[in-house]
Scaffold this active site. Structure first.
Site, short mmCIF file in Angstrom:
data_model
loop_
_atom_site.label_atom_id
_atom_site.label_comp_id
_atom_site.label_asym_id
_atom_site.label_seq_id
_atom_site.Cartn_x
_atom_site.Cartn_y
_atom_site.Cartn_z
CD GLN A 9 16.92 25.71 -15.26
OE1 GLN A 9 18.04 26.09 -14.91
NE2 GLN A 9 16.43 26.01 -16.45
CB SER A 87 22.48 22.85 -10.22
OG SER A 87 22.78 23.65 -11.32
CG LEU A 88 18.83 27.79 -9.02
CD1 LEU A 88 19.32 29.21 -9.23
CD2 LEU A 88 17.47 27.56 -9.64
NE ARG A 112 24.38 28.87 -11.80
CZ ARG A 112 23.59 27.80 -11.91
NH1 ARG A 112 22.29 27.97 -12.13
NH2 ARG A 112 24.09 26.59 -11.82
CG HIS A 194 26.07 21.57 -14.27
ND1 HIS A 194 26.62 22.45 -13.37
CD2 HIS A 194 24.73 21.59 -14.05
CE1 HIS A 194 25.66 22.97 -12.64
NE2 HIS A 194 24.51 22.48 -13.03
CD GLN A 243 26.78 24.94 -9.48
OE1 GLN A 243 26.28 25.66 -10.32
NE2 GLN A 243 26.30 24.83 -8.25
#
Length: 291
Positions: A9, A87-88, A112, A194, A243
């Site tokens: 992101q 991440s993503l 998500r 997170h 995560q």
């Protein structure tokens, strides 16, 4: 050895994916299929929307995923030996190494994103970038604060993002500056990604992951939580779930990939953010964009 890396992101931009869409019929078909999977016209937002439209988490995350997988298709995978995503981006990486199909990956990313947005709405929270302070000192200060605030993104040496309840993050920023941080900058995000604030989202994502088919990977994925090569589909599942409330250990993941032989990192997807981070982690390796 060649490593493919996938952004998360923040790498979105208006017009993203339009050139890819126009370049080949198979890529156009893939991207149009994304509209069907999601049930709304995300392509029109990607191509012609505003910055504000694209910043919404439930749009941003699938948009970046679609762009990344379309980019991967455009270059036919590039014959890499390992993958990782920030991440993503870990979901895009799992399409690249055959663990997830495109539509399953997109469904998970969409769930998500919605779950994260709902968690943000339920609990006012934020994130902040801390520059020029040792990781250990940041960890120590976070642990000393009363509310929820934790290290969230270990991006590169001297750049760590913290995440948590707004008041706790603001208090931590003051203490970081007092401890010698060059900057402690609140980020324009509407939630504490997170961090434990994402626990309700984690439960929703876990439920979606448990009913999704995860195949054996063709090449290892270096996951954000473990920072090491993972090839077991069950482990990959659990790490993806963890995560959401745990830190993105990007610095450590890249260091381990280099240790295991990676000498060229190719960023697949929008932007060049990860290339910049990798040069700060180890400027002896080669970095490039896929397209």
């Amino acid at each position: 050895m060649k490593a493919l890396i996938f952004p998360g992101q923040g790498s979105q931009f208006v017009g993203m994916g339009k050139e890819l869409y126009d370049s080949r019929k198979d890529i156009k078909d893939l991207m149009q299929f994304a509209n069907e999977v999601l049930g709304f016209d995300i392509l029109s937002i990607m191509f012609n929307g505003t910055d504000e439209d694209l910043k919404k988490t439930e749009v941003t995350q699938p948009a970046i995923f679609i762009h990344s997988v379309a980019s991967l298709k455009a270059v036919n995978g590039l014959g890499a030996e390992m993958v990782a995503g920030h991440s993503l981006g870990e979901f895009s990486a799992l399409v690249a190494n055959g663990v997830l199909s495109f539509d399953d990956g997109l469904k998970l990313v969409s769930e998500r994103a919605k779950a994260m947005q709902d968690a943000c709405n339920a609990n006012p929270s934020s994130m902040a970038a801390i520059l020029g302070l040792a990781d250990e000192k940041i960890e120590e200060i976070c642990a000393s604060i009363g509310g929820i605030v934790v290290p969230a993104n270990y991006n590169c040496p001297g750049q760590l993002v913290i995440s948590g309840e707004t008041e706790a993050v603001e208090e931590a920023c003051v203490k970081m500056k007092e401890a010698g941080a060059k900057r402690a900058l609140l980020l324009p995000v509407n939630g504490a990604f997170h961090s434990p604030v994402m626990m309700p989202a984690q439960e929703r994502l876990a439920a979606a992951i448990e009913v999704t088919k995860f195949r054996k990977p063709t090449i290892p994925v270096y996951q954000n939580i473990t920072t090491t090569a993972v090839t077991n589909p069950e482990e990959i599942k659990q790490n993806l779930i963890a995560q959401l409330t745990g830190p993105v250990k990007w610095t450590q993941s890249v260091e381990n990939m280099i240790k295991d032989g990676a000498s060229k990192f190719i960023e697949v997807g929008p932007g060049k953010t990860l290339q910049g981070l990798i040069k700060k982690i180890d400027n002896s390796v080669e970095v490039a964009s896929a397209i």
